[in-house]
Design an enzyme around this catalytic site. Structure first.
Site, mmCIF file in Angstrom:
data_model
loop_
_atom_site.group_PDB
_atom_site.id
_atom_site.type_symbol
_atom_site.label_atom_id
_atom_site.label_comp_id
_atom_site.label_asym_id
_atom_site.label_seq_id
_atom_site.Cartn_x
_atom_site.Cartn_y
_atom_site.Cartn_z
ATOM 1 C CG ASP A 209 59.661 22.774 73.978
ATOM 2 O OD1 ASP A 209 59.888 24.000 73.968
ATOM 3 O OD2 ASP A 209 59.275 22.138 72.987
ATOM 4 N NE ARG A 210 64.587 24.522 81.093
ATOM 5 C CZ ARG A 210 65.296 25.297 80.262
ATOM 6 N NH1 ARG A 210 65.513 24.895 79.016
ATOM 7 N NH2 ARG A 210 65.782 26.440 80.661
ATOM 8 C CG MET A 211 59.479 17.994 76.818
ATOM 9 S SD MET A 211 58.468 17.334 78.182
ATOM 10 C CE MET A 211 57.983 15.768 77.473
#
Length: 231
Positions: A209-211
């Site tokens: 999640d692009r974290m």
């Protein structure tokens, strides 16, 4: 080319043959892996770089020492290209080039640079920012002597970043210099190494999640400060 005509039995029509850019919005991949935590990394960034570089070697990545070198002129005009890391230690990261090339001129005017190691198959990147200085002539000469013969002649033949009229001109220059030095070309006075002394090193690990995990070592007077950056 504006288009081509396709003929049918009853009509001619103009078909647009202009190349279209690919659709990019849907190009993405999911990153998934072990988290990069402060408790998992070395206290010294050079030690951490060594651990990750060894991982890249063990994974069989092609040219794991390839790095994007970004420079800027005195007026702030940026430029980037891929070069090869040829040595590093606690003093910094070393690469070699023609001092009269664009990057050489940039670094003479503005001795700061950024490096990027894009180890995509491992879902990792390392970013390094720092000051830059030439290494000693002795260090450059030692490395130059270790290069293949053809690369040493090529260093003389190519006035890097200069305009040449043709490939034939470049090849003729190479043949002329190979005939002059059939065995042991000397070190050009316009060629040598630069060392990037790091002020910051960022270790990036892709996550869901692009974290993404981003841990940055920042140089301070006592040593290094480790900080987490938002993805």
């Amino acid at each position: 080319m504006r288009g081509i005509y396709h003929a049918s039995a009853t009509e001619y029509r103009l078909v647009d043959a202009t190349p279209r850019p690919p659709m990019l919005a849907g190009l993405r991949r999911t990153y998934e892996g072990e988290p990069l935590l402060e408790s998992d990394v070395a206290s010294d960034p050079i030690a951490q770089f060594t651990a990750w570089f060894q991982d890249a070697l063990d994974a069989g990545l092609p040219e794991p020492n390839a790095m994007v070198l970004a420079t800027a002129s005195a007026g702030g005009r940026p430029s980037a290209r891929t070069v090869l890391l040829k040595g590093y230690d606690e003093r910094g990261f070393v690469f070699y080039t023609n001092y009269e090339s664009r990057k050489g001129r940039d670094l003479a005017e503005n001795p700061r640079a950024s490096l990027l190691f894009p180890w995509h198959p491992l879902r990792r990147q390392v970013r390094i920012e720092g000051t830059v200085a030439r290494i000693s002539h002795e260090e450059s000469a030692e490395y130059f002597a270790s290069r293949p013969y053809g690369s040493r002649v090529g260093a003389w033949a190519s006035r890097q970043s200069a305009v040449v009229r043709s490939r034939e001109e470049l090849d003729a220059r190479y043949e002329e210099l190979a005939a002059r030095w059939p065995e042991d070309p000397p070190v050009p006075d316009f060629w040598g190494g630069f060392r990037v002394t790091p002020m910051e090193l960022e270790f990036w690990q892709g996550q869901l999640d692009r974290m993404h995990d981003r841990l940055r070592y920042r140089r301070t007077r006592p040593g290094w400060v480790l900080e987490r950056l938002a993805p």
